[in-house]
Design an enzyme around this catalytic site. Structure first.
Site, PDB file in Angstrom:
ATOM      1  N   GLY A  53       0.842  -1.064   0.015  1.00  9.03           N
ATOM      2  CA  GLY A  53       0.008  -0.005  -0.065  1.00  9.03           C
ATOM      3  C   GLY A  53       0.761   1.202   0.046  1.00  9.03           C
ATOM      4  O   GLY A  53       1.905   1.200   0.789  1.00  9.03           O
ATOM      5  N   GLY A  55       1.388   5.338   0.977  1.00  9.31           N
ATOM      6  CA  GLY A  55       1.537   6.008   2.334  1.00  9.31           C
ATOM      7  C   GLY A  55       2.657   5.615   3.335  1.00  9.31           C
ATOM      8  O   GLY A  55       2.962   6.198   4.368  1.00  9.31           O
ATOM      9  N   HIS A  56       3.561   4.861   2.798  1.00  9.02           N
ATOM     10  CA  HIS A  56       4.776   4.411   3.438  1.00  9.02           C
ATOM     11  C   HIS A  56       6.179   4.778   2.694  1.00  9.02           C
ATOM     12  O   HIS A  56       7.164   4.612   3.119  1.00  9.02           O
ATOM     13  CB  HIS A  56       4.738   3.038   3.586  1.00  9.02           C
ATOM     14  CG  HIS A  56       3.679   2.037   3.987  1.00  9.02           C
ATOM     15  ND1 HIS A  56       3.019   2.659   5.442  1.00  9.02           N
ATOM     16  CD2 HIS A  56       2.982   1.249   3.655  1.00  9.02           C
ATOM     17  CE1 HIS A  56       2.248   1.728   5.574  1.00  9.02           C
ATOM     18  NE2 HIS A  56       1.925   1.170   4.637  1.00  9.02           N
ATOM     19  N   LYS A 104       6.032  -7.730   2.204  1.00 11.05           N
ATOM     20  CA  LYS A 104       5.618  -7.843   3.381  1.00 11.05           C
ATOM     21  C   LYS A 104       4.589  -8.688   4.270  1.00 11.05           C
ATOM     22  O   LYS A 104       3.699  -8.816   3.424  1.00 11.05           O
ATOM     23  CB  LYS A 104       5.309  -6.245   3.815  1.00 11.05           C
ATOM     24  CG  LYS A 104       6.364  -5.323   3.620  1.00 11.05           C
ATOM     25  CD  LYS A 104       6.286  -3.764   4.041  1.00 11.05           C
ATOM     26  CE  LYS A 104       4.922  -3.384   3.623  1.00 11.05           C
ATOM     27  NZ  LYS A 104       4.510  -2.972   2.243  1.00 11.05           N
ATOM     28  N   HIS A 218       0.383   0.731   9.696  1.00 10.92           N
ATOM     29  CA  HIS A 218      -1.059   1.407   9.002  1.00 10.92           C
ATOM     30  C   HIS A 218      -1.752   1.914  10.330  1.00 10.92           C
ATOM     31  O   HIS A 218      -3.058   2.049  10.524  1.00 10.92           O
ATOM     32  CB  HIS A 218      -1.926   0.385   8.491  1.00 10.92           C
ATOM     33  CG  HIS A 218      -1.041  -0.379   7.437  1.00 10.92           C
ATOM     34  ND1 HIS A 218      -0.295  -1.695   7.713  1.00 10.92           N
ATOM     35  CD2 HIS A 218      -1.003  -0.131   6.048  1.00 10.92           C
ATOM     36  CE1 HIS A 218       0.072  -1.927   6.515  1.00 10.92           C
ATOM     37  NE2 HIS A 218      -0.192  -1.410   5.781  1.00 10.92           N
TER      38      HIS A 218
END
Length: 331
Positions: A53, A55-56, A104, A218
């Protein structure tokens, strides 16, 4: 919600356009959702593909380039990339020597990368997957069966990427990726939540004066919520948890003090000073280190400490040249 965006639904695509404009060394498919090093595929070279995802950032797209990943598949924010993205990235970088998928340990990532691996087999591409599960905070979490994959993903991508760049075969590259994962541990602490643009509200609530020990990237719950402590106390809690799982005394370590996205660099160095003090007091030493925002959670304030017990060979591969948007030395 105050964010530097155009529209909540366009954040990932707009960011990919910006990445492409800033780094001509990458081929960015905004529509297809892939980021590929410009000289791929390289005939006879094992390729590395990762993703997850968004956002990292800079994980994973910021680690595409010589000496690290050949491609990344960024999903929507905090959402796994779909199998079509992963197989497109895999096919784009396959040079005939096989592809290592670095995954991951989150349920969605594991499932979608597995489906992509099956599609790759249909295309006669040899694929091996290595799952990263370095987080000692919890055994299972909101999004995970087993330990979560966090900061050590960077270690795996750098060290395995270096070996692939030297021309090693797929089995050897996969073996060193597994070795790095087995020798690495992480623990994160949150001082504030973050806000996913499409949701428009914080992912969790944290009262003034509280912190979450063992937070996921998250915002998944950690071990416990406690009164906020000093940097020395926070780092001590993280390293105590790691040390209880993997004793560090006598070890030469690669250390990552990772800002979660909203922690000033000056505070990260305060944390690194505390890490150095803790290690000295416990008979361990950091022979390589990184301090900065590498595996983030949007604008979350906090820190994650990751360590890898080095060997001479792992140190050599860590020091090998790398040239990506977010990590570069030796070239």
């Amino acid at each position: 919600m105050r964010k530097l965006i155009n529209a909540p639904g366009d954040v990932v695509s707009d960011a990919l356009r910006g990445l492409a404009a800033a780094h001509p060394s990458l081929r960015v498919d905004v529509t297809g959702g892939t980021v590929v090093r410009a000289d791929a595929p390289r005939t006879g070279k094992v390729a590395l593909v990762s993703g997850g995802g968004s956002g990292h950032e800079p994980l994973h797209a910021g680690f595409v380039g010589p000496g690290m990943l050949d491609a990344a598949a960024p999903g929507e924010i905090f959402t796994s990339p779909v199998p079509d993205q992963v197989i497109a990235a895999t096919m784009a970088v396959d040079g005939g020597a096989g592809v290592l998928l670095v995954v991951k340990n989150y349920t969605g990532d594991v499932m979608n990368f597995r489906m992509a691996a099956e599609l790759a087999e249909d295309e006669a591409i040899e694929v091996v997957s290595v799952v990263v599960d370095d987080d000692v905070a919890v055994e299972d979490s909101t999004f995970t069966a087993g330990r979560r994959g966090t900061g050590a993903t960077l270690f795996v991508e750098k060290i395995a990427g270096a070996l692939a760049e030297e021309g090693a075969d797929l089995a050897s590259v996969a073996a060193v990726a597994r070795e790095v994962n087995e020798r690495s541990r992480s623990f994160g602490v949150a001082l504030s939540p973050c806000t996913v643009p499409a949701a428009g509200q914080p992912t969790f609530e944290l009262a003034d004066g509280e912190m979450e020990l063992g937070i996921g990237i998250h915002g998944e719950p950690g071990r416990e919520r406690v009164k906020a402590g000093t940097a020395t106390e926070i780092v001590g809690a993280a390293l105590d948890a790691i040390d209880a799982d993997m004793p560090l005394a006598g070890e030469e370590l690669l250390v990552l003090v990772n800002g979660m996205g909203g922690t000033p660099l000056i505070e990260q160095y305060v944390a690194y000073g505390a890490v150095a003090g803790w290690l000295e007091g416990h008979g361990a030493s950091a022979v390589r280190c990184l301090v900065g925002d590498y595996v983030t959670s949007l604008e979350m304030a906090g820190v994650m400490v990751s360590v890898c017990r080095l060997t001479p060979e792992l140190t050599r591969l860590w020091d090998a040249p790398v040239e990506t948007p977010a990590l570069r030395w030796g070239r």
